[in-house]
Design a protein around this motif. Sequence first.
Motif, PDB file in Angstrom:
ATOM      1  N   HIS A 119       0.834  -1.208   0.000  1.00 19.58           N
ATOM      2  CA  HIS A 119       0.000   0.000   0.000  1.00 19.58           C
ATOM      3  C   HIS A 119       0.867   1.256   0.000  1.00 19.58           C
ATOM      4  N   GLU A 122       2.263   1.858  -3.411  1.00 18.38           N
ATOM      5  CA  GLU A 122       1.250   2.398  -4.317  1.00 18.38           C
ATOM      6  C   GLU A 122       1.085   3.905  -4.104  1.00 18.38           C
ATOM      7  N   LEU A 142      -9.071   8.066  -2.180  1.00 20.16           N
ATOM      8  CA  LEU A 142      -9.598   6.817  -2.737  1.00 20.16           C
ATOM      9  C   LEU A 142      -8.712   5.633  -2.362  1.00 20.16           C
ATOM     10  N   MET A 143      -7.402   5.851  -2.394  1.00 23.83           N
ATOM     11  CA  MET A 143      -6.460   4.798  -2.030  1.00 23.83           C
ATOM     12  C   MET A 143      -6.631   4.387  -0.560  1.00 23.83           C
ATOM     13  N   LYS A 144      -6.866   5.392   0.281  1.00 21.57           N
ATOM     14  CA  LYS A 144      -7.051   5.096   1.710  1.00 21.57           C
ATOM     15  C   LYS A 144      -8.277   4.213   1.924  1.00 21.57           C
ATOM     16  N   ILE A 145      -9.369   4.540   1.226  1.00 21.87           N
ATOM     17  CA  ILE A 145     -10.590   3.725   1.335  1.00 21.87           C
ATOM     18  C   ILE A 145     -10.333   2.311   0.830  1.00 21.87           C
ATOM     19  N   LYS A 146      -9.662   2.213  -0.308  1.00 26.65           N
ATOM     20  CA  LYS A 146      -9.350   0.909  -0.912  1.00 26.65           C
ATOM     21  C   LYS A 146      -8.466   0.071   0.006  1.00 26.65           C
ATOM     22  N   HIS A 147      -7.433   0.685   0.529  1.00 26.90           N
ATOM     23  CA  HIS A 147      -6.487  -0.036   1.389  1.00 26.90           C
ATOM     24  C   HIS A 147      -7.148  -0.494   2.693  1.00 26.90           C
ATOM     25  N   ASN A 148      -7.960   0.363   3.283  1.00 26.52           N
ATOM     26  CA  ASN A 148      -8.668  -0.015   4.519  1.00 26.52           C
ATOM     27  C   ASN A 148      -9.602  -1.195   4.272  1.00 26.52           C
ATOM     28  N   ARG A 149     -10.277  -1.151   3.117  1.00 24.66           N
ATOM     29  CA  ARG A 149     -11.183  -2.252   2.787  1.00 24.66           C
ATOM     30  C   ARG A 149     -10.417  -3.571   2.622  1.00 24.66           C
ATOM     31  N   GLU A 150      -9.278  -3.497   1.972  1.00 21.16           N
ATOM     32  CA  GLU A 150      -8.460  -4.705   1.770  1.00 21.16           C
ATOM     33  C   GLU A 150      -7.966  -5.266   3.100  1.00 21.16           C
ATOM     34  N   GLU A 153     -10.855  -6.964   4.979  1.00 18.11           N
ATOM     35  CA  GLU A 153     -11.160  -8.273   4.395  1.00 18.11           C
ATOM     36  C   GLU A 153     -10.111  -9.302   4.801  1.00 18.11           C
TER      37      GLU A 153
END
Length: 212
Positions: A119, A122, A142-150, A153
């Motif tokens: 992350h 990236e 957007l990257m922060k949201i994506k990374h937190n979601r990953e 999970e």
Amino acid sequence: MDTIPGLDNEFPQSQPTETIQPASETASTDDAETSNQSNPEHSPEYLQRKLYFLLEHLKKYHEELPEEFQVRIPHEILSDLANCLLNDIIFEIVKGLMDIQHVTENHMSKMREQVTTQHKIEIQDWVAKIQDTEELEHILALMKIKHNRELKEMDKKFVLHLDQKVEDQQSTLNQAGVPGFYVTSDPKEIKIQMYILDFILRLSRLKYDPSK
């Protein structure tokens, strides 16, 4: 003593019957006696002293627990546990399970570190590419949201995997006859099982000296 008419009342004295013990039983008894003599750890005296030793320390550990858990781990379980731990194999089983758990947790920790490192790479790539400040802030958000979601999970998968490991441990220790262990997802029951595991691990570090 009066005699019964018509009968000969002079009975021959019965001879003592000599019991012949089967050779296999005799050999088995001799082997057991020889085994006890050559290995004092099999003697009743040794096992009784070791039982007292284990139970004494279990009671001390039990007194250190919060009162609510002292009530939920009665003396009967401590006594059954002490008897169970006369078999050193139980210590080996518990150590093996703990080693597997530690390896699993370390593997998960490294996997998470790898993802967070990726992350960061990236983000650094985007910072190097985008010159416009507003666009960069938007992309980073957007990257922060994506990374937190990953990460969420991944953590969810880890929790499910660890839950399965806990069930495997519960089942293994239940089959080994360790008191207090059965498959359950009840947090309080799992906490009790964790205390019992701690008791076993602490006892495994002690050296029993039968001369004391």
